[in-house]
Write a protein that holds these residues in place. Sequence first.
Motif, PDB file in Angstrom:
ATOM      1  N   GLY A   1       8.696 -11.199  78.591  1.00  0.00           N
ATOM      2  CA  GLY A   1       7.517 -10.762  77.867  1.00  0.00           C
ATOM      3  C   GLY A   1       6.193 -10.523  78.643  1.00  0.00           C
ATOM      4  N   LEU A   2       6.238 -11.030  79.898  1.00  0.00           N
ATOM      5  CA  LEU A   2       5.122 -10.856  80.902  1.00  0.00           C
ATOM      6  C   LEU A   2       5.089  -9.731  81.738  1.00  0.00           C
ATOM      7  CD1 LEU A   2       4.488 -14.497  81.794  1.00  0.00           C
ATOM      8  CD2 LEU A   2       3.276 -13.449  80.107  1.00  0.00           C
ATOM      9  N   ARG A   3       6.082  -8.799  81.525  1.00  0.00           N
ATOM     10  CA  ARG A   3       6.280  -7.457  82.330  1.00  0.00           C
ATOM     11  C   ARG A   3       4.815  -6.783  82.094  1.00  0.00           C
ATOM     12  NH1 ARG A   3      11.460  -6.670  84.056  1.00  0.00           N
ATOM     13  NH2 ARG A   3      11.053  -4.265  84.159  1.00  0.00           N
ATOM     14  N   PRO A   4       4.486  -5.846  83.034  1.00  0.00           N
ATOM     15  CA  PRO A   4       4.817  -5.717  84.345  1.00  0.00           C
ATOM     16  C   PRO A   4       4.349  -6.850  85.588  1.00  0.00           C
ATOM     17  CG  PRO A   4       3.310  -4.087  84.094  1.00  0.00           C
ATOM     18  CD  PRO A   4       3.398  -4.969  82.767  1.00  0.00           C
ATOM     19  N   TRP A   5       3.465  -7.592  84.778  1.00  0.00           N
ATOM     20  CA  TRP A   5       2.581  -8.504  85.787  1.00  0.00           C
ATOM     21  C   TRP A   5       3.458  -9.674  86.460  1.00  0.00           C
ATOM     22  CZ3 TRP A   5      -1.228  -5.425  86.247  1.00  0.00           C
ATOM     23  CH2 TRP A   5      -1.795  -4.725  84.783  1.00  0.00           C
ATOM     24  N   TRP A   6       4.176 -10.308  85.892  1.00  0.00           N
ATOM     25  CA  TRP A   6       4.888 -11.344  86.469  1.00  0.00           C
ATOM     26  C   TRP A   6       6.059 -10.562  87.604  1.00  0.00           C
ATOM     27  CZ3 TRP A   6       9.615 -13.296  88.015  1.00  0.00           C
ATOM     28  CH2 TRP A   6      10.618 -12.970  87.396  1.00  0.00           C
ATOM     29  N   VAL A   7       6.453  -9.366  87.235  1.00  0.00           N
ATOM     30  CA  VAL A   7       7.132  -8.612  88.329  1.00  0.00           C
ATOM     31  C   VAL A   7       6.501  -8.328  89.758  1.00  0.00           C
ATOM     32  CG1 VAL A   7       8.430  -6.655  88.818  1.00  0.00           C
ATOM     33  CG2 VAL A   7       8.335  -7.360  86.441  1.00  0.00           C
ATOM     34  N   LEU A   8       4.917  -8.048  89.452  1.00  0.00           N
ATOM     35  CA  LEU A   8       4.104  -7.592  90.596  1.00  0.00           C
ATOM     36  C   LEU A   8       4.352  -9.080  91.430  1.00  0.00           C
ATOM     37  CD1 LEU A   8       1.517  -5.428  89.284  1.00  0.00           C
ATOM     38  CD2 LEU A   8       3.451  -4.699  90.403  1.00  0.00           C
ATOM     39  N   ALA A   9       3.719 -10.140  90.459  1.00  0.00           N
ATOM     40  CA  ALA A   9       3.576 -11.451  91.100  1.00  0.00           C
ATOM     41  C   ALA A   9       4.789 -11.783  92.208  1.00  0.00           C
ATOM     42  CB  ALA A   9       3.035 -12.495  90.260  1.00  0.00           C
ATOM     43  N   ALA A  10       5.975 -11.906  91.550  1.00  0.00           N
ATOM     44  CA  ALA A  10       7.234 -12.123  92.039  1.00  0.00           C
ATOM     45  C   ALA A  10       7.570 -11.291  93.448  1.00  0.00           C
ATOM     46  CB  ALA A  10       8.442 -11.654  91.015  1.00  0.00           C
ATOM     47  N   TRP A  11       6.970  -9.922  93.311  1.00  0.00           N
ATOM     48  CA  TRP A  11       7.097  -9.010  94.533  1.00  0.00           C
ATOM     49  C   TRP A  11       6.174  -9.684  95.691  1.00  0.00           C
ATOM     50  CZ3 TRP A  11       3.145  -6.155  96.593  1.00  0.00           C
ATOM     51  CH2 TRP A  11       3.351  -5.325  97.507  1.00  0.00           C
TER      52      TRP A  11
ATOM     53  N   VAL B   1      19.641  -0.748  84.847  1.00  0.00           N
ATOM     54  CA  VAL B   1      18.565   0.299  85.554  1.00  0.00           C
ATOM     55  C   VAL B   1      18.234   1.543  84.713  1.00  0.00           C
ATOM     56  CG1 VAL B   1      18.451   1.621  87.561  1.00  0.00           C
ATOM     57  CG2 VAL B   1      19.232  -0.622  87.724  1.00  0.00           C
ATOM     58  N   MET B   2      19.301   2.207  84.431  1.00  0.00           N
ATOM     59  CA  MET B   2      18.985   3.619  83.642  1.00  0.00           C
ATOM     60  C   MET B   2      18.219   3.455  82.400  1.00  0.00           C
ATOM     61  SD  MET B   2      19.842   6.109  85.526  1.00  0.00           S
ATOM     62  CE  MET B   2      19.928   7.420  84.514  1.00  0.00           C
ATOM     63  N   SER B   3      18.699   2.532  81.502  1.00  0.00           N
ATOM     64  CA  SER B   3      17.819   2.124  80.373  1.00  0.00           C
ATOM     65  C   SER B   3      16.577   1.931  80.406  1.00  0.00           C
ATOM     66  CB  SER B   3      18.648   1.290  79.447  1.00  0.00           C
ATOM     67  OG  SER B   3      18.365   0.057  80.080  1.00  0.00           O
ATOM     68  N   ALA B   4      16.105   1.263  81.514  1.00  0.00           N
ATOM     69  CA  ALA B   4      14.686   0.933  81.762  1.00  0.00           C
ATOM     70  C   ALA B   4      13.905   2.174  82.075  1.00  0.00           C
ATOM     71  CB  ALA B   4      14.716  -0.013  82.939  1.00  0.00           C
ATOM     72  N   LEU B   5      14.458   3.439  82.672  1.00  0.00           N
ATOM     73  CA  LEU B   5      13.747   4.449  82.856  1.00  0.00           C
ATOM     74  C   LEU B   5      13.042   5.139  81.522  1.00  0.00           C
ATOM     75  CD1 LEU B   5      16.247   6.157  85.447  1.00  0.00           C
ATOM     76  CD2 LEU B   5      14.270   4.876  85.947  1.00  0.00           C
ATOM     77  N   GLY B   6      13.982   4.899  80.535  1.00  0.00           N
ATOM     78  CA  GLY B   6      13.404   5.570  79.311  1.00  0.00           C
ATOM     79  C   GLY B   6      12.344   4.655  78.370  1.00  0.00           C
ATOM     80  N   ARG B   7      11.980   3.426  78.890  1.00  0.00           N
ATOM     81  CA  ARG B   7      10.915   2.755  78.233  1.00  0.00           C
ATOM     82  C   ARG B   7       9.544   3.393  78.238  1.00  0.00           C
ATOM     83  NH1 ARG B   7      12.581  -2.820  81.162  1.00  0.00           N
ATOM     84  NH2 ARG B   7      14.602  -3.375  80.196  1.00  0.00           N
ATOM     85  N   PRO B   8       8.810   3.229  77.182  1.00  0.00           N
ATOM     86  CA  PRO B   8       7.686   4.152  76.834  1.00  0.00           C
ATOM     87  C   PRO B   8       6.540   3.480  77.879  1.00  0.00           C
ATOM     88  CG  PRO B   8       8.214   2.587  75.185  1.00  0.00           C
ATOM     89  CD  PRO B   8       9.468   2.491  75.909  1.00  0.00           C
ATOM     90  N   GLU B   9       6.693   2.420  78.372  1.00  0.00           N
ATOM     91  CA  GLU B   9       5.547   1.628  78.901  1.00  0.00           C
ATOM     92  C   GLU B   9       5.045   2.741  80.244  1.00  0.00           C
ATOM     93  OE1 GLU B   9       8.334   0.303  78.416  1.00  0.00           O
ATOM     94  OE2 GLU B   9       7.918  -1.652  77.301  1.00  0.00           O
ATOM     95  N   ALA B  10       3.929   3.279  80.004  1.00  0.00           N
ATOM     96  CA  ALA B  10       3.254   4.041  80.960  1.00  0.00           C
ATOM     97  C   ALA B  10       2.980   3.303  82.461  1.00  0.00           C
ATOM     98  CB  ALA B  10       2.148   4.970  80.454  1.00  0.00           C
TER      99      ALA B  10
END
Length: 388
Positions: free
Chosen positions: A327-337, A37-46
């Motif tokens: 590798g399909l983030r963030p689109w597959w995350v939206l589809a899962a939601w 969770v915390m490490s994901a906060l620093g990812r550069p993907e705007a």
Amino acid sequence: MTSRRINVLDVLRGVAIVGTLGTNIWIFTSPGGPADVMSALGRPEALETFLRSLTNGKFLALLTLLFGVGLELQYRSAGRRGAPWPGWYLWRAGLLFVEGLIHYVLIFEFDVLMGYAVTSIVVAYLIGRSDRAVRIWMVTVGSVFAAAIALLTAGMLAGGTGAGGPAEPSTLFSQGSYPEQVAARIQLAGLYRLEAVLIVPLGIVLFLLGSRLMRAGVFEDSGRGAALRRRLMVAGLAVGLPLNLLTSFAGPGWFLVDRYLLPPLVALGLLGLVAAVTQRMTGAPGPLRRGLTNVGRTALSCYVLQNLVASALCYGWGLGLAARLDGLRPWWVLAAWAGICALLMALSTLWLRRFRRGPIEAVWQWAYQAPQRLSEKSDKAVKNYVGS
């Protein structure tokens, strides 16, 4: 309450439940699971940062406000029946804690029900106090909570808290078995339950605020209710939302402010907006409104089910999609939601065609009434014995 006001609350609960999934889905779909969770906060993907910011903390705060509204309704119900308060409500809180404990151990590390149970016990003794006393409690607890968040944030910023993940990323959730994950929740309970420490003081403020908003007429179809909803929308969406967006991009050092301080303000705006839109709707509800209403009517069942389904989809003991589709983030995350939300709406609609309550709600109601029935039978038996 009128049926219109009840429908507004059902829709709001449905929005809060699917919105909460909108936050948690990023945890489930991370190959590292909660540890990432915390490490994901620093990812550069705007784009991902922006999408996370749309839900982070906001719907948790909305759900907390609605728990306060529910507590107010229980308080009013006890008053109408002439029942002592808090009385049997403490048993309700105990059942909620047990349900949250089971949910935490078996399904999800960041369960909120345990924190809500503890909060409800405290607020149950405050809700009937005078408005002045309630304001003093809200200001005092809120000020201490805000000061604590400010101090912690200052420490994180001064210490240069980074977002780098661990040297060896955890494979517990991408490859581990279900029993191993359960064991980890038990072993790391002190770490995973840290959020509950923050939820309780924040919950006290928001529970009391939800109760007072209910009394102020926020759900009424009147000029007073409409004016209050407009003020909430201005404060939450015109002021709180831009500030919250800034903290979302400010880096992991601002995590606590981004999740716990500003989202409650945005949640007030969401409450005003959803209530205002729902109040204006006339005619038969469409699929979306009907689905959200039914999710709201089965909120506890849907809260547990959405986390169970997400676990089965994403974790290694299930389909393992978190690792396979990373590798399909963030689109597959939206589809899962979106897929899980659609499933919740469909299942809750089908269930309510035959039953009045959701499955967990029905079991919970039975457990809540069981000791009362035994007490009534005992009293009746004593009276019969004395009478004979």
